[in-house]
Every structure is written in C-alpha cells, then in structure tokens.
Design a protein around this motif. Sequence first.
Motif, PDB file in Angstrom:
ATOM      1  N   PRO A  95       0.819  -1.212   0.000  1.00 34.20           N
ATOM      2  CA  PRO A  95       0.000   0.000   0.000  1.00 34.20           C
ATOM      3  C   PRO A  95       0.848   1.255   0.000  1.00 34.20           C
ATOM      4  N   THR A  96       0.356   2.286  -0.634  1.00 31.55           N
ATOM      5  CA  THR A  96       1.057   3.561  -0.653  1.00 31.55           C
ATOM      6  C   THR A  96       0.705   4.356   0.596  1.00 31.55           C
ATOM      7  N   SER A  97       1.550   5.295   0.927  1.00 30.23           N
ATOM      8  CA  SER A  97       1.348   6.120   2.120  1.00 30.23           C
ATOM      9  C   SER A  97       1.235   7.575   1.727  1.00 30.23           C
ATOM     10  N   ALA A  98       0.876   8.390   2.713  1.00 33.45           N
ATOM     11  CA  ALA A  98       0.780   9.832   2.472  1.00 33.45           C
ATOM     12  C   ALA A  98       2.135  10.407   2.074  1.00 33.45           C
ATOM     13  N   TRP A  99       3.206   9.856   2.643  1.00 30.46           N
ATOM     14  CA  TRP A  99       4.546  10.329   2.277  1.00 30.46           C
ATOM     15  C   TRP A  99       4.846  10.028   0.812  1.00 30.46           C
ATOM     16  N   THR A 100       4.410   8.864   0.336  1.00 27.43           N
ATOM     17  CA  THR A 100       4.603   8.538  -1.076  1.00 27.43           C
ATOM     18  C   THR A 100       3.884   9.539  -1.961  1.00 27.43           C
ATOM     19  N   TRP A 101       2.657   9.862  -1.614  1.00 25.10           N
ATOM     20  CA  TRP A 101       1.882  10.830  -2.393  1.00 25.10           C
ATOM     21  C   TRP A 101       2.558  12.204  -2.403  1.00 25.10           C
ATOM     22  N   LEU A 102       3.067  12.612  -1.226  1.00 25.16           N
ATOM     23  CA  LEU A 102       3.717  13.925  -1.145  1.00 25.16           C
ATOM     24  C   LEU A 102       4.985  13.960  -1.997  1.00 25.16           C
ATOM     25  N   ILE A 103       5.763  12.891  -1.942  1.00 22.09           N
ATOM     26  CA  ILE A 103       7.001  12.846  -2.729  1.00 22.09           C
ATOM     27  C   ILE A 103       6.680  12.862  -4.222  1.00 22.09           C
ATOM     28  N   GLU A 104       5.723  12.040  -4.641  1.00 20.17           N
ATOM     29  CA  GLU A 104       5.361  11.994  -6.057  1.00 20.17           C
ATOM     30  C   GLU A 104       4.823  13.329  -6.535  1.00 20.17           C
ATOM     31  N   THR A 105       4.013  13.972  -5.700  1.00 16.73           N
ATOM     32  CA  THR A 105       3.484  15.289  -6.075  1.00 16.73           C
ATOM     33  C   THR A 105       4.599  16.320  -6.163  1.00 16.73           C
ATOM     34  N   GLY A 106       5.521  16.280  -5.204  1.00 13.35           N
ATOM     35  CA  GLY A 106       6.637  17.226  -5.232  1.00 13.35           C
ATOM     36  C   GLY A 106       7.518  17.043  -6.458  1.00 13.35           C
ATOM     37  N   VAL A 107       7.812  15.782  -6.806  1.00 16.50           N
ATOM     38  CA  VAL A 107       8.620  15.509  -8.005  1.00 16.50           C
ATOM     39  C   VAL A 107       7.894  15.986  -9.257  1.00 16.50           C
ATOM     40  N   THR A 108       6.588  15.741  -9.314  1.00 17.26           N
ATOM     41  CA  THR A 108       5.795  16.187 -10.473  1.00 17.26           C
ATOM     42  C   THR A 108       5.842  17.690 -10.629  1.00 17.26           C
ATOM     43  N   ILE A 109       5.634  18.416  -9.538  1.00 18.27           N
ATOM     44  CA  ILE A 109       5.639  19.884  -9.596  1.00 18.27           C
ATOM     45  C   ILE A 109       7.016  20.397  -9.991  1.00 18.27           C
ATOM     46  N   ALA A 110       8.062  19.781  -9.453  1.00 21.04           N
ATOM     47  CA  ALA A 110       9.423  20.216  -9.791  1.00 21.04           C
ATOM     48  C   ALA A 110       9.715  20.013 -11.276  1.00 21.04           C
ATOM     49  N   LEU A 111       9.340  18.864 -11.808  1.00 18.00           N
ATOM     50  CA  LEU A 111       9.568  18.591 -13.231  1.00 18.00           C
ATOM     51  C   LEU A 111       8.751  19.541 -14.111  1.00 18.00           C
ATOM     52  N   ALA A 112       7.508  19.797 -13.716  1.00 18.21           N
ATOM     53  CA  ALA A 112       6.669  20.708 -14.497  1.00 18.21           C
ATOM     54  C   ALA A 112       7.221  22.129 -14.456  1.00 18.21           C
ATOM     55  N   ALA A 113       7.716  22.543 -13.293  1.00 15.29           N
ATOM     56  CA  ALA A 113       8.291  23.886 -13.176  1.00 15.29           C
ATOM     57  C   ALA A 113       9.552  24.017 -14.026  1.00 15.29           C
ATOM     58  N   ALA A 114      10.393  22.984 -14.014  1.00 13.13           N
ATOM     59  CA  ALA A 114      11.603  23.003 -14.838  1.00 13.13           C
ATOM     60  C   ALA A 114      11.250  23.019 -16.319  1.00 13.13           C
ATOM     61  N   SER A 115      10.252  22.239 -16.693  1.00 16.32           N
ATOM     62  CA  SER A 115       9.812  22.221 -18.094  1.00 16.32           C
ATOM     63  C   SER A 115       9.324  23.591 -18.532  1.00 16.32           C
ATOM     64  N   TRP A 116       8.550  24.237 -17.678  1.00 11.56           N
ATOM     65  CA  TRP A 116       8.027  25.561 -18.020  1.00 11.56           C
ATOM     66  C   TRP A 116       9.170  26.590 -18.106  1.00 11.56           C
ATOM     67  N   ARG A 117      10.103  26.513 -17.188  1.00  7.84           N
ATOM     68  CA  ARG A 117      11.164  27.530 -17.124  1.00  7.84           C
ATOM     69  C   ARG A 117      12.182  27.369 -18.253  1.00  7.84           C
ATOM     70  N   PHE A 118      12.599  26.147 -18.531  1.00  7.59           N
ATOM     71  CA  PHE A 118      13.724  25.954 -19.435  1.00  7.59           C
ATOM     72  C   PHE A 118      13.334  25.471 -20.833  1.00  7.59           C
ATOM     73  N   ILE A 119      12.105  24.992 -21.004  1.00 13.37           N
ATOM     74  CA  ILE A 119      11.710  24.461 -22.318  1.00 13.37           C
ATOM     75  C   ILE A 119      10.538  25.227 -22.902  1.00 13.37           C
ATOM     76  N   GLU A 120       9.426  25.243 -22.168  1.00 16.87           N
ATOM     77  CA  GLU A 120       8.200  25.813 -22.735  1.00 16.87           C
ATOM     78  C   GLU A 120       8.292  27.329 -22.916  1.00 16.87           C
ATOM     79  N   THR A 121       8.746  28.049 -21.893  1.00 20.83           N
ATOM     80  CA  THR A 121       8.791  29.510 -21.988  1.00 20.83           C
ATOM     81  C   THR A 121       9.744  30.003 -23.080  1.00 20.83           C
ATOM     82  N   PRO A 122      10.997  29.528 -23.131  1.00 21.38           N
ATOM     83  CA  PRO A 122      11.882  30.008 -24.210  1.00 21.38           C
ATOM     84  C   PRO A 122      11.334  29.718 -25.604  1.00 21.38           C
ATOM     85  N   ILE A 123      10.768  28.551 -25.801  1.00 15.79           N
ATOM     86  CA  ILE A 123      10.262  28.202 -27.134  1.00 15.79           C
ATOM     87  C   ILE A 123       9.018  29.008 -27.475  1.00 15.79           C
TER      88      ILE A 123
END
Length: 645
Positions: free
Chosen positions: A312-340
């Motif tokens: 079973p997954t835990s609340a910590w797993t959800w928080l980590i996965e959400t944090g990684v998702t937000i970090a990747l999306a923020a990096a994508s927006w900053r370094f890929i999507e915005t310049p293009i």
Amino acid sequence: MRALAVLAVMGFHEGASELSGGFLGVDIFFVLSGFLITDLLVTRYDTLGRLDLRDFWTRRARRLLPALAVMLVVVTAAASVIEPTQEVSLRPALLAAVTYTSNWYQILHHVSYFAAFSQLTAPAPLDHLWSLAIEEQFYLLWPLILWFLLFRLNGRRSRVTVILLAAAASALVMALQYTPGGDPSGVYYGTDTHASALLIGAALALAYPLASLGSLPAAQTKRLDAAGVAGLAVLAWAIGHFSGNDPAVYPVGLIVAALAAACLVAAAAGNGVIAVITSLPPLRWVGVRSYGMYLWHWPVIALAAALAGSGPTSAWTWLIETGVTIALAAASWRFIETPILQNGLRTTIRHWRQQLADIRTRPADARTRPADAPTGPADAPTGPADVRTRPAWRRRGSVPVAVATVTAIAVVVAVFGVVRPSESATPPGLLRQVAEGQRISSASQSGRTVKAGAHKSTAASSPPATACRSGQQPKVSGDQVTAVGDSIMVASAAALNAAMPGIYIDAQVGRQMQSGLAAIQDLAAAGTLRHIVVIGLGTNGDVTAGQIRQLRQVIGPNRDLVLVNTFGPMPWEHEVNAELDAAARQGGNVELANWNKAIAADPSLLWPDGIHPQPSGAKLYARVVLAAARAALSRAQPSSCPKPH
C-alpha cells in the motif's frame, strides 16, 4: 480552472478515495480547451476575415510538442533502467504518443483506464496520453469544421445549436456503445464518444465570447457568479461521488460535469468573485504549469510504483510523487516551454548551441593570467568567496553543460531501451498459470454447464442430500458451485477445479463487479445458476452496497452466496473488503471467504506484483473458498442434520 482540473486528476491517479470521480478533471480540461480554442479562432476570423490555419497549428505545435518530446525521452530512459519489462508495451505506446493516437491504441489493445494498478503488469507510464490525443485530434479537425460553420451558417444561434446537437450526438453514441457491467474504457477513450465536453466548450465560446464575458454589467456578473458557484458545487459533488464503473457516468455524469465546468469557465472569464478566486497567485502558478504537471504526474506515479514494488502507498509517497511532479513541471516551463513560446523552437535551439560553443572556446582565453596575479597560499581565497571569484563564463556555462550532458545521456539510454531485446513484463510462471486457468475456465463453461431444464428444479431448492452427513461437515461438490471472478480466480482456476471437481468457473482478467453482476444475471436468466454462487471480484475497482443488493436479489433466498474479499496494493482494497464484510455480517445466505486474512499471513505465496497467487497460493485460495462454501451449506442444511463443531 486548470489548477482545479489537474489537481483532481492527480488526486484520482494517486488513489485518493475522496476523489473517486477525479477523472472528471479531464472533462474540465476539455471544456476549457474547447472554449479557448474556439474563441481564439473566431476572434482571428472576425479580425482577418479568414482562419490562418498554418499559424494556428504552428502555435499549437510550439506549445505542446517540445514538452511532450522531453517527457517521452526521459520517461523512456527511466523505464529502461527502472523497469525494462515495460519495453514490450512502451514501443507501440511511444509511436501512438508521437502521432497523438494514444486513445485509439488503448482502445484497440483493450487497455483499462480504471484498473491500471490491478492488472497482471505494472501501470504503463504513458497511459495518460489518451486525453492529449483527443485534444490534439480536436485541434487538427475543429478549425476546419468551424470554418465550414462560419462560412455556411449565419447567426450565432444557429451555429451554437449545431454544435450542441453534435455534442448530444457524441453523448448518444457513448450511450449506445456503453455496456453496463463492462469495462467503460472503450467509450471513455473514444474521440467520437468523448467529444461532448470539447463541443460544449466550443458552443460556450460562440454564445458568450471571452471579450464579452469580461465586460458584463454588474447585474449580469452576479448571475454569472451564481452560475459559477453552482457549477463548482456540482463538480465537487461529482468528483467525490462518481466512480469509474458507475453506469450513470456514461454519458449522464460526463454531460453534467461538462455543463458544470462550462458554468465555471464562463464565471472565471468574467470579472466577478469567481474570476478573482481563480486568479489567486497560487492557482495561477499551478494553472500555468498544468500542462507539464499533467504530462509528468502519471509517469512519476507509475515509475515510483515500479521502484517501490507491491504494497500500500502512504501519504509520504503521495507527497514525494506530487513534489517531483511539480518540480519537473516547473523546470519544463522555465527551461523548455517559456523560451520556445517566446522565441520559437529554431531560435531557442540556436541559442543553446551558441551557449555550448561559447563554453568550448572561452576556457583557453581564461587560462591567460597576468604576471602579477596572486599565486601564493595567502592570496588564495577560501570558502564561499572562491565561488564568487570564478570566471563568469564558468558560472554561466555550468547550467547548459549539465543540461546538454543529461540530455545526451537520456537520449542514449532511451534509444538503447527501445532497440534492445524485450523482456516479458509478467513472470513466465504467472503467464502459464493464467493461460491454464483460462483454459480450465473455458472448459468448465462448455463441458460442465448444467442444462437449464435439469437445474431449474434444484438450483433454488435446498442443498443436495450429500451435503448432510451425520457427524461430518457438509461435502461440497463442484456441481453445486458457480464461481465468477477476476484474474485472481483465473490464476486459481486449476486449484478450484481440483478442490471441487465439476465447478463452473467464469473468470476474466480485468473484470469488475458490475461486469460480474451482469454475468450472474445471464446465468440466472438461463436457469444455469447453481446452488452456491462464489463471487471473487474487487481487484479491479470498487464494490458498492447497491451492487451487492442487486447480487442478492438475483441469487435469491434459496441459494448461498460466497463473497471472496481482496488483497493487494489497490487503493480501494479497504473499502471493498469493508463492503463485503458488512454484507456477510448482515446474515442471511451470505458467507465471507476471507482471502485477505489468509494470504496476509504468508504473502510469499504471491507473485512479485503482490496481487496474484502462485500455484501454492492458488491452493490456499481454493481452500478458503471451499471452507466458506462448507460453512454456507452447514448453515443452510436442514435442522435434522447435525451441525458441525
């Protein structure tokens, strides 16, 4: 709006029980996309007197393709390292992703959207791209259709009417193709069956253009806010109430959600309270990056599940996965999507190449040092000051060098993962076990089914006399038992047949309770339903009290019902088992086969997925079912028979 949609979808995919209808967040995206794209096209048409399709499609490609390409490369590389067995399904999924046909690929390959974490294989990291495929198909076809409507129809009302009729037609096709009790993924993935939300958004844009919504008088703004509040309330109820296997969703629930989303979109486009709330900085920040968050969240969840293994997954797993998702999306927006978006793809690539070229040439110049430059230890700076005294080219060049290195490694690993020989995602032993179970299940239906005429006279009566022997527990004969289940029962079919020869088994991989209920109804209508009815469902989705009530009604008071509970890392495991336990505690003719308790005592009897039993586990499954069937017969036997002790 985008923030609400992406958070609902992420919560649903994380398995939050409070967001059982979080998949409706996709329909919020659809309504918003239909509204914004149609408004953009109509505004350009009114300004230029024509639709500049080339410019529109170029802008869409610039917005969507770069971030998608990066995600595909990174996910392919990560999957090649973390879970090489995914490569069998990943290759065609990649082709479908780059051609924006993922939804049709998943329909043709019977990929279940609502049972992704309970199949024989781990969740595929690209299964979420079906919705982006529908949107991209809309972007390709809708401008042409809209141009025809604008050219051929005069007046806003006639255009809106035609679009709403098209939305109704899409909903009708969904209703006609949907099979109650079956897996709804086929109609959920279809562009033709799931176009209603996009078309409702398009109709809203023609009826109430974005510019007009932002300049309404105060009285109309209040009414718009009221509609927005009502829409938000309906969406909140639907997201917390509906589930993927609820027949009311197809298409009524989806239409209700789309209309509620349209009210919320209209209010958010105005200048009232809803517009102020949806413009709050945190929501705007999430909304701007919602595309990247949607791109990355499912691969993160799927690959994290592969890393963590079963359990079973835990609340910590959800928080980590959400944090990684937000970090990747923020990096994508900053370094890929915005310049293009700002400079275009070619200009951005030239800029990156120039940065790397500058880095290769500057170190040689930087090595030239003046004769009076400090060289002794006393003159050498230490600590943080050392970083500040480094040449500027080193500080500026470290980021592009690191990005280029990581990109090159990811591309090489991804290519290697795609071209190398594939490994099976499922252990060969489990595949053989399932194949044997399917053979036995099919044979039991074709060769051992009790004929209707013979069984109608005994199926609803008391158990056969052989079930009552003095001083012994009742003997269970396979001719008395009908078993309907999912892949757990498929894997255990051989053991069930050995324990109860002649048992009727109807088990299918991926089956949910609604489908199993339909199978029981068909057997009852044909008169072939036996005295003991075993239901082994709940691995692939939730089970409701209403479904159990229907099951009891179909079986009737003169048959015995054995409910086998479930075990595994599914987020709905606890809820399913609670419903089954409550049904058994109500008394009557219901008995619980506690597979969860039995296998929890020795989970080593399961395959590595933590769900399906190995042959020794299948024997345990059969013993649990047999014991429950005996208990049911013991309870139902005539009072003249001695009760077992």
